[in-house]
Design an enzyme around this catalytic site. Structure first.
Site, mmCIF file in Angstrom:
data_model
loop_
_atom_site.group_PDB
_atom_site.id
_atom_site.type_symbol
_atom_site.label_atom_id
_atom_site.label_comp_id
_atom_site.label_asym_id
_atom_site.label_seq_id
_atom_site.Cartn_x
_atom_site.Cartn_y
_atom_site.Cartn_z
ATOM 1 C CE LYS A 1 -4.307 -1.823 1.936
ATOM 2 N NZ LYS A 1 -3.974 -3.231 1.757
ATOM 3 N NE ARG B 1 -7.986 -10.329 -4.606
ATOM 4 C CZ ARG B 1 -9.152 -9.794 -4.265
ATOM 5 N NH1 ARG B 1 -10.193 -9.902 -5.083
ATOM 6 N NH2 ARG B 1 -9.300 -9.149 -3.127
ATOM 7 C CD GLU C 1 -5.853 5.686 4.180
ATOM 8 O OE1 GLU C 1 -5.097 5.796 3.206
ATOM 9 O OE2 GLU C 1 -6.883 4.992 4.177
ATOM 10 C CG HIS D 1 -12.756 -2.152 7.733
ATOM 11 N ND1 HIS D 1 -13.121 -0.859 7.442
ATOM 12 C CD2 HIS D 1 -12.283 -2.131 9.007
ATOM 13 C CE1 HIS D 1 -12.868 -0.084 8.485
ATOM 14 N NE2 HIS D 1 -12.365 -0.829 9.450
#
Length: 464
Positions: free
Chosen positions: A119, A296, A203, A238
């Site tokens: 990430k 994917r 973030e 999530h």
């Protein structure tokens, strides 16, 4: 060069293996299934042209044994390997081994997997391409003090994320310095244990956010084709429960910028084959930031297929073999589709509830599609993800698709196994979902309302 591989080994199990085999069979491509002995009774094993048992210390390790799977592929004449999603799908070393062995890898290059699988690195790459991100591009915090400093720069609340995390794992929200220091250390420790890397970053946390993703197909000539967007905001922990395409009530200008950003992100790493670029959209301001790219096929790809009249697996196979899409590839968005994930879990607390399936009857009718890895007489074991089936409803508009989804849930019959279907029925009836005005807090808010109503019912009983 042939447009499609001669023989395809499916390096996966359950629903996605069965779905890949279905397309391959339609196209006349011979298929090989690999399976742990615990899965021997599942439909995908029987539906492949050939099935080979894996030998592993545990069922999960069987499907993660790339060396064994590649050996089987070569010995049994496979010319391509499709990894599906999960397991080895985003394993760059396995992708590289497949291509070095002379087989077609049905997915992006190992280099793209590495770049987008981290990430921190992916944020750096897309930011350089002009894609909006939250926080400092490419920055990983090495200490709690650095994390606090970054939080002061971008403002609370913030989210701490594992750089190598995924699937909703490796995230924690913090609203102040004390919470952040704890979240930072816990997330870094968990990331080291789960992903082999303790790199984490901070973030900005968007409290009222929509999770919107764009499906893309990359060709070897560098062109990137988008297949519209999906709204995946209905989540628990999530992890997605309901997806729909197109995203409801999305400003056309925001949609256009999301798609442009997704194409730019894919182009930044020379992406080839199917992938998904995910964003968080602030429901208050309309601003959005890059979340991650999944290198994917996605669990929720059926709703894009329904709204665009394409078979994404077929296009994956064609790109893997020829570098481009099939000659008749002409996607055109039409109608609306909703996907419901039926999972073997407690419908209140979402804890896994594995077990045998005694009766299994799928819904049918106009606009209904069901992708499942199970039938009556099979068993959902504790070894794998709890997904039982994906019930999809398509219609000319959202209202029709929603009514068909409700009807499909009512028609679905699963006995002997506890599933989340009752909770999905509640979600579909909420005012927020019905109007399409919802965000990632919908599941939590619905649970809170259920608890409130249950408490009132108990009080009424005591008063009677």
């Amino acid at each position: 060069m042939s447009e499609l591989p001669d023989c395809l080994l499916v390096a996966n199990r359950g629903e996605i293996a069965r779905r890949i085999i279905r397309t391959a069979k339609r196209l006349g491509v011979r298929t090989i299934a690999v399976h742990d002995p615990v899965d021997v009774k599942l439909p995908f094993v029987k539906e492949a042209d050939e099935a080979v048992a894996l030998d592993g210390e545990t069922p999960v390790k069987s499907y993660l044994d790339g060396d064994q799977i590649l050996t089987i592929a070569v010995e049994h004449g496979a010319t391509a390997i499709h990894p599906g999603y999960g397991f080895l799908a985003e394993n760059a070393d396995f992708a590289r081994s497949v291509t070095e062995a002379g087989l077609a890898w049905v997915g992006p290059s190992a280099e793209a997997i590495v770049k987008m699988g981290d990430k921190v690195e992916s944020r750096r790459a897309v930011a350089e391409a002009g894609v909006p991100i939250s926080g400092d591009a490419g920055a990983a915090q090495n200490s709690a003090a650095e994390a606090v400093a970054e939080a002061h720069r971008i403002g609370y609340p913030v989210m701490v994320k594992a750089s190598a995390g995924g699937g909703g794992i490796g995230m924690a929200v913090a609203h102040n310095d004390e919470e952040l220091r704890t979240a930072f250390e816990n997330t870094r420790s968990m990331a080291a244990r789960s992903f082999g890397s303790d790199r984490v970053f901070v973030e900005r946390f968007i409290a009222a956010a929509r999770h919107v993703e764009v499906q893309i197909l990359g060709r070897a000539d560098g062109t990137i084709v988008d297949l519209g967007e999906r709204d995946c905001s209905t989540q628990r922990r999530h992890q997605k429960l309901i997806e729909e395409s197109p995203a409801p009530n999305l400003d056309p200008a925001i949609r256009e910028r999301l798609i442009e950003s997704a194409v730019a992100a894919a182009s930044a790493v020379g992406y080839v084959n199917a992938g998904t670029v995910e964003f968080l959209v602030d429901t208050t301001t309309g601003d959005f930031v890059f979340l991650e790219m999944n290198t994917r096929i996605q669990v929720e790809h059926p709703i894009t297929e329904l709204t665009h009249g394409v078979d994404i697996v077929e296009q994956q196979l064609a790109i893997a073999t020829t570098g481009t899409t099939t000659p008749d590839f002409a996607p055109k968005q039409n109608g609306h589709a909703i996907e419901l994930r039926i999972c073997a879990e407690d419908p209140k607390r979402f804890y896994p509830r594995p077990g045998p399936i005694l009766i299994y009857t799928e819904p049918s009718g106009e606009g209904i599609r069901v992708d499942s890895g199970f039938t009556a007489g099979t068993e959902v074991t504790q070894h794998f993800d709890s997904l039982v089936a994906k019930v999809c409803a398509f219609g000319p508009d959202r209202e029709t698709a929603l009514e068909r989804a409700k009807g499909a849930l009512a028609e679905l019959e699963i006995e002997g196994l506890t599933t989340n279907a009752p909770f999905l029925e509640v979600l579909l009836e909420t005012e927020e979902f019905g109007s399409g005005q919802y965000d990632t807090g919908l599941v939590e808010a619905t649970q809170a309302e259920q608890k409130r109503l249950a408490k009132l019912a108990k009080q009424a009983q005591r008063s009677a």
